[in-house]
Design a protein around this motif. Structure first.
Motif, PDB file in Angstrom:
ATOM      1  N   THR A   6       0.873  -1.166   0.000  1.00 32.72           N
ATOM      2  CA  THR A   6       0.000   0.000   0.000  1.00 32.72           C
ATOM      3  C   THR A   6       0.908   1.212   0.000  1.00 32.72           C
ATOM      4  O   THR A   6       1.767   1.356   0.874  1.00 32.72           O
ATOM      5  CB  THR A   6      -0.901   0.024   1.245  1.00 32.72           C
ATOM      6  N   GLY A   7       0.747   2.027  -0.994  1.00 31.05           N
ATOM      7  CA  GLY A   7       1.598   3.203  -1.103  1.00 31.05           C
ATOM      8  C   GLY A   7       1.162   4.064  -2.264  1.00 31.05           C
ATOM      9  O   GLY A   7       0.073   3.898  -2.811  1.00 31.05           O
ATOM     10  N   LYS A   8       2.042   4.958  -2.639  1.00 31.82           N
ATOM     11  CA  LYS A   8       1.729   5.898  -3.709  1.00 31.82           C
ATOM     12  C   LYS A   8       2.275   5.380  -5.035  1.00 31.82           C
ATOM     13  O   LYS A   8       3.426   4.998  -5.138  1.00 31.82           O
ATOM     14  CB  LYS A   8       2.306   7.265  -3.374  1.00 31.82           C
ATOM     15  N   LEU A   9       1.405   5.402  -6.025  1.00 27.65           N
ATOM     16  CA  LEU A   9       1.792   4.974  -7.370  1.00 27.65           C
ATOM     17  C   LEU A   9       2.640   6.069  -7.992  1.00 27.65           C
ATOM     18  O   LEU A   9       2.162   7.170  -8.242  1.00 27.65           O
ATOM     19  CB  LEU A   9       0.552   4.714  -8.222  1.00 27.65           C
ATOM     20  N   LEU A  10       3.921   5.763  -8.223  1.00 28.28           N
ATOM     21  CA  LEU A  10       4.817   6.751  -8.826  1.00 28.28           C
ATOM     22  C   LEU A  10       4.687   6.771 -10.332  1.00 28.28           C
ATOM     23  O   LEU A  10       4.600   7.826 -10.942  1.00 28.28           O
ATOM     24  CB  LEU A  10       6.262   6.483  -8.420  1.00 28.28           C
ATOM     25  N   PHE A  11       4.722   5.594 -10.946  1.00 28.12           N
ATOM     26  CA  PHE A  11       4.506   5.520 -12.389  1.00 28.12           C
ATOM     27  C   PHE A  11       4.149   4.105 -12.795  1.00 28.12           C
ATOM     28  O   PHE A  11       4.379   3.150 -12.064  1.00 28.12           O
ATOM     29  CB  PHE A  11       5.707   6.035 -13.194  1.00 28.12           C
ATOM     30  N   SER A  12       3.542   4.012 -13.971  1.00 29.46           N
ATOM     31  CA  SER A  12       3.211   2.711 -14.542  1.00 29.46           C
ATOM     32  C   SER A  12       3.620   2.721 -16.002  1.00 29.46           C
ATOM     33  O   SER A  12       3.602   3.756 -16.654  1.00 29.46           O
ATOM     34  CB  SER A  12       1.721   2.405 -14.379  1.00 29.46           C
ATOM     35  N   ASP A  13       3.996   1.559 -16.494  1.00 29.91           N
ATOM     36  CA  ASP A  13       4.435   1.405 -17.874  1.00 29.91           C
ATOM     37  C   ASP A  13       3.587   0.322 -18.543  1.00 29.91           C
ATOM     38  O   ASP A  13       3.851  -0.872 -18.358  1.00 29.91           O
ATOM     39  CB  ASP A  13       5.915   1.034 -17.907  1.00 29.91           C
ATOM     40  N   LEU A  15       3.463  -0.692 -21.557  1.00 36.45           N
ATOM     41  CA  LEU A  15       4.200  -1.521 -22.523  1.00 36.45           C
ATOM     42  C   LEU A  15       4.990  -2.622 -21.831  1.00 36.45           C
ATOM     43  O   LEU A  15       5.028  -3.754 -22.296  1.00 36.45           O
ATOM     44  CB  LEU A  15       5.125  -0.653 -23.374  1.00 36.45           C
ATOM     45  N   ALA A  16       5.638  -2.288 -20.719  1.00 42.32           N
ATOM     46  CA  ALA A  16       6.414  -3.276 -19.972  1.00 42.32           C
ATOM     47  C   ALA A  16       5.564  -4.019 -18.950  1.00 42.32           C
ATOM     48  O   ALA A  16       6.032  -4.970 -18.326  1.00 42.32           O
ATOM     49  CB  ALA A  16       7.586  -2.600 -19.268  1.00 42.32           C
ATOM     50  N   MET A  17       4.307  -3.571 -18.784  1.00 45.42           N
ATOM     51  CA  MET A  17       3.391  -4.154 -17.807  1.00 45.42           C
ATOM     52  C   MET A  17       3.966  -4.114 -16.383  1.00 45.42           C
ATOM     53  O   MET A  17       3.949  -5.096 -15.661  1.00 45.42           O
ATOM     54  CB  MET A  17       3.025  -5.592 -18.194  1.00 45.42           C
ATOM     55  N   THR A  18       4.493  -2.958 -16.028  1.00 45.07           N
ATOM     56  CA  THR A  18       5.046  -2.770 -14.691  1.00 45.07           C
ATOM     57  C   THR A  18       4.538  -1.468 -14.087  1.00 45.07           C
ATOM     58  O   THR A  18       4.070  -0.578 -14.800  1.00 45.07           O
ATOM     59  CB  THR A  18       6.592  -2.714 -14.713  1.00 45.07           C
ATOM     60  N   CYS A  19       4.661  -1.394 -12.779  1.00 45.32           N
ATOM     61  CA  CYS A  19       4.379  -0.144 -12.080  1.00 45.32           C
ATOM     62  C   CYS A  19       5.321  -0.061 -10.886  1.00 45.32           C
ATOM     63  O   CYS A  19       5.921  -1.060 -10.486  1.00 45.32           O
ATOM     64  CB  CYS A  19       2.916  -0.065 -11.642  1.00 45.32           C
ATOM     65  N   VAL A  20       5.469   1.144 -10.351  1.00 40.27           N
ATOM     66  CA  VAL A  20       6.310   1.358  -9.177  1.00 40.27           C
ATOM     67  C   VAL A  20       5.462   2.014  -8.100  1.00 40.27           C
ATOM     68  O   VAL A  20       4.809   3.027  -8.343  1.00 40.27           O
ATOM     69  CB  VAL A  20       7.544   2.233  -9.502  1.00 40.27           C
ATOM     70  N   ILE A  21       5.479   1.401  -6.915  1.00 39.21           N
ATOM     71  CA  ILE A  21       4.747   1.918  -5.767  1.00 39.21           C
ATOM     72  C   ILE A  21       5.755   2.338  -4.705  1.00 39.21           C
ATOM     73  O   ILE A  21       6.640   1.562  -4.343  1.00 39.21           O
ATOM     74  CB  ILE A  21       3.785   0.866  -5.194  1.00 39.21           C
ATOM     75  N   ASP A  22       5.617   3.571  -4.220  1.00 40.24           N
ATOM     76  CA  ASP A  22       6.471   4.104  -3.158  1.00 40.24           C
ATOM     77  C   ASP A  22       5.827   3.789  -1.816  1.00 40.24           C
ATOM     78  O   ASP A  22       4.746   4.275  -1.502  1.00 40.24           O
ATOM     79  CB  ASP A  22       6.622   5.615  -3.330  1.00 40.24           C
ATOM     80  N   CYS A  23       6.500   2.952  -1.034  1.00 36.70           N
ATOM     81  CA  CYS A  23       6.038   2.610   0.308  1.00 36.70           C
ATOM     82  C   CYS A  23       7.080   3.097   1.307  1.00 36.70           C
ATOM     83  O   CYS A  23       8.168   2.518   1.399  1.00 36.70           O
ATOM     84  CB  CYS A  23       5.845   1.113   0.457  1.00 36.70           C
ATOM     85  N   ALA A  24       6.778   4.184   1.985  1.00 34.80           N
ATOM     86  CA  ALA A  24       7.679   4.761   3.002  1.00 34.80           C
ATOM     87  C   ALA A  24       9.063   5.060   2.438  1.00 34.80           C
ATOM     88  O   ALA A  24      10.075   4.778   3.068  1.00 34.80           O
ATOM     89  CB  ALA A  24       7.765   3.844   4.214  1.00 34.80           C
ATOM     90  N   GLY A  25       9.102   5.585   1.235  1.00 37.05           N
ATOM     91  CA  GLY A  25      10.371   5.986   0.642  1.00 37.05           C
ATOM     92  C   GLY A  25      11.087   4.919  -0.153  1.00 37.05           C
ATOM     93  O   GLY A  25      12.136   5.177  -0.731  1.00 37.05           O
ATOM     94  N   VAL A  26      10.553   3.714  -0.196  1.00 37.27           N
ATOM     95  CA  VAL A  26      11.150   2.629  -0.980  1.00 37.27           C
ATOM     96  C   VAL A  26      10.236   2.366  -2.173  1.00 37.27           C
ATOM     97  O   VAL A  26       9.036   2.121  -2.010  1.00 37.27           O
ATOM     98  CB  VAL A  26      11.306   1.340  -0.147  1.00 37.27           C
ATOM     99  N   GLY A  27      10.786   2.417  -3.383  1.00 34.85           N
ATOM    100  CA  GLY A  27      10.009   2.174  -4.596  1.00 34.85           C
ATOM    101  C   GLY A  27      10.059   0.715  -4.982  1.00 34.85           C
ATOM    102  O   GLY A  27      11.128   0.175  -5.263  1.00 34.85           O
TER     103      GLY A  27
END
Length: 171
Positions: A6-13, A15-27
């Motif tokens: 559970t965290g903040k969605l930083l970005f999603s791709d 094409l690569a079918m990936t996303c990055v979620i920031d949880c307490a400063g760790v992506g």
């Protein structure tokens, strides 16, 4: 094991079918299905939008990968799929990118190997194994889809009450 993030969605791709979620400063980078990518809110690198993804951590000798699902049903289906011989996490994600868990349960109940094999990296033999090995398990976890599929298979009867084969049903 990491059960969910559970965290903040930083970005999603998409094409690569990936996303990055920031949880307490760790992506955390996650591989996701196309349905999950489509359901995620717009990403915002400045503040991010709060999201929760249910996860499966895959540890192999050549790396560690995190897979994310929007719902627990999708994660349960993913975990069932990877128990089948020849179905790895990437193939399971490809299948779930094409079909929702309920739709997949219905396809398995119908023994629709052809539709399942449409997923990238899934051939007809692997799809057959999925149908064979997951038939009862999917019906247990997704009974509504399986019973709906069984009802849809029933065809009109003639005379003695015997069901006609599917191929003889007239539209």
């Amino acid at each position: 094991m990491i059960a969910c993030l559970t965290g903040k969605l930083l970005f999603s791709d998409p094409l690569a079918m990936t996303c990055v979620i920031d949880c307490a400063g760790v992506g955390y980078s996650l591989s996701v299905t196309s349905s999950t990518i489509g359901a995620l809110p717009p990403a915002d690198e400045n503040g991010g939008t709060q999201v929760r993804l249910y996860t499966h951590l895959q540890v192999r000798e050549d790396g560690v990968e995190l897979f994310g699902c929007l719902s627990r049903d999708e994660l349960r289906c993913f975990k069932l799929l990877i128990t089948v011989s020849g179905v790895g996490p990437k193939a399971a994600m490809a299948i779930l990118s094409l079909y929702s868990p309920d739709a997949l349960a219905a396809l398995i109940a119908e023994e629709d190997v052809k539709s399942i094999s449409k997923a990238q990296g899934v051939g007809s033999k692997t799809a057959g194994r999925i149908v064979l090995e997951l038939g009862d398990k999917m019906a247990k976890f997704f009974p509504t889809a399986a019973s709906f599929s069984a009802e849809a298979k029933r065809t009109p009867t003639r005379g003695g009450g015997k069901a006609l084969p599917r191929s003889s049903a007239v539209s």
